[in-house]
Design an enzyme around this catalytic site. Structure first.
Site: not given
Ligand code: LMR
Length: 394
Positions: A127, A208, A210, A243
């Site tokens: 991410w 993590d 999520a 989520k």
């Molecule tokens: C994403 O990866 O789209 C989500 O986790 C929202 C974000 O804050 O980036």
């Protein structure tokens, strides 16, 4: 002073959100930001959340501060959801945080506080905000191989070889389930191999989590986290309720520490409280309280689980529809990986130019690395997307 700030590069995901909003075309398709949408394109308030909020509204008599770690009942309920009975209660400390990102940020703060020279190993890719926060905190990052663009799966030998380079005190950041951005995940036996490498190197795992409940089910998605927590001397877990409870804007997360040596737990707890105090003092309570009410009430919990399961299955169904449609149009199995991925995201494997062409010619919005949010699709848009993918030469 303000004139001297360095302009920051835009966050790619948030930038795409804006581009989509500004596009006047009817029929545009948003596969960008990771927010669940139902077949009508709505991000609904879950039924159990509505009920809990109604009850909270009528019953709550004060909005005075809770504690620096948040309401202990929230930590207990969430640790139960995440860890089950994998570890003993006295090995756990936890702090409520503003969302999963807050938990990630506090986790990074914690490991840097414990070891100013800490290195954090991140998957390639991860991410983007993981890297951004680590850079901002001045923490060194080391990438480990993860995604195999040829197969759409995990480059497991590459991953193991890179993790073997870790030193004691390094932190290995792992996605507990539903890898973001690729959608490619380890099997449970592969997790056990990763655990053995971390045991050998003395590296500290940070998970993590999520998307618990968006992959193979609540317990299935937590199984790797539970295995890590049960097997290794210490670990950190950043859990998000955004989520799986659909309460994105309420910012409910939890940072958990697990230490097999329970004599470390009080100090871990004090450190979590100290770090909360330094950054924002008391964590937000509304979303956390709603989550606690749901998890602690059998009827609300059942209803929440049923709605979450329906959400998970709808995304899985869309995956299979898209994979089947692409198989039909391409006459090949080269998109079969889409059906094997789990969670909201899949990395399609398109070049940046192809992603741009999809956006400009077909009104299909995906992140520049070709991450698609599967929940942005519906039965009508699946064939349109499949056709746009083939037309673009992907
Ligand atoms: C994403 O990866 O789209 C989500 O986790 C929202 C974000 O804050 O980036």
């Amino acid at each position: 002073m303000f004139a001297d700030f360095k302009a920051q590069p835009a966050d790619k995901i948030l930038e795409l959100m804006q581009l989509f909003r500004d596009d006047p075309r009817q029929g545009k398709i948003d596969l960008g930001v990771g927010v669940y949408r139902n077949a009508e394109g709505v991000t609904p308030v879950m039924r159990a959340v509505k009920s809990a909020e109604q009850r909270l509204w009528s019953e709550q008599e004060t909005k005075a501060y809770t504690g620096l770690l948040g309401d202990p009942a929230y930590a207990t309920a969430m640790c139960g959801l995440v860890l089950g009975d994998a570890v003993s209660q006295d090995s756990i400390a936890a702090a409520a945080t503003p969302g999963g990102t807050g938990a990630v940020r506090q986790g990074f703060e914690m490991v840097r506080y414990g070891n100013p020279d800490v290195r954090v190993f991140v998957s390639d890719p991860t991410w983007p905000n993981h890297i951004s926060i680590l850079n901002y905190l001045g923490i060194e990052t080391v990438t480990y191989r993860y995604f195999d663009a040829n197969t759409g799966g995990v480059d497991f030998p590459g991953m193991l070889a890179d993790l073997e380079q870790a030193r004691p005190g390094d932190v290995i950041l792992l996605h507990g389930c539903c890898h973001n951005p690729t959608g490619a995940n380890l099997t449970l036996p592969q997790w056990h191999e990763v655990i053995e490498v971390m045991r050998k190197t003395g590296a500290l795992p940070m998970i993590d989590l999520a998307y618990q409940g968006f992959g193979d089910g609540l317990d299935e998605d937590a199984a790797p986290t539970r295995a890590v927590a049960a097997a290794l001397p210490e670990c950190l877990i950043a859990a998000s309720c955004s989520k799986n409870f659909g309460i994105y804007r309420e910012r409910a997360g939890l940072l958990i520490t697990v230490s097999q040596d329970a004599s470390n737990t009080p100090l871990a707890r004090d450190t979590l409280a100290f770090l909360n105090r330094q950054n924002y003092s008391f964590p937000p309570d509304h979303g956390a309280r709603v989550v606690t009410m749901i998890l602690d009430d059998p009827a609300l919990r059942d209803d929440w689980q049923a709605e979450l399961e329906a959400t998970r299955l709808s995304m899985l169904d869309l995956r299979h529809q898209l994979a089947a449609e692409l198989q039909k149009l391409s006459g090949s199995d080269r998109f079969a990986f889409l059906g094997q991925h789990r969670g909201m995201f899949s990395r399609l494997g398109a070049t940046p130019d192809q992603v741009k062409a999809l956006r400009e010619k077909h009104g299909v919005y995906m992140v520049g690395d070709s991450r698609m949010n599967i929940a942005g699709l519906n039965a009508k848009t699946v064939p349109l997307l499949a056709k746009a993918i083939i037309d673009t030469g992907i």
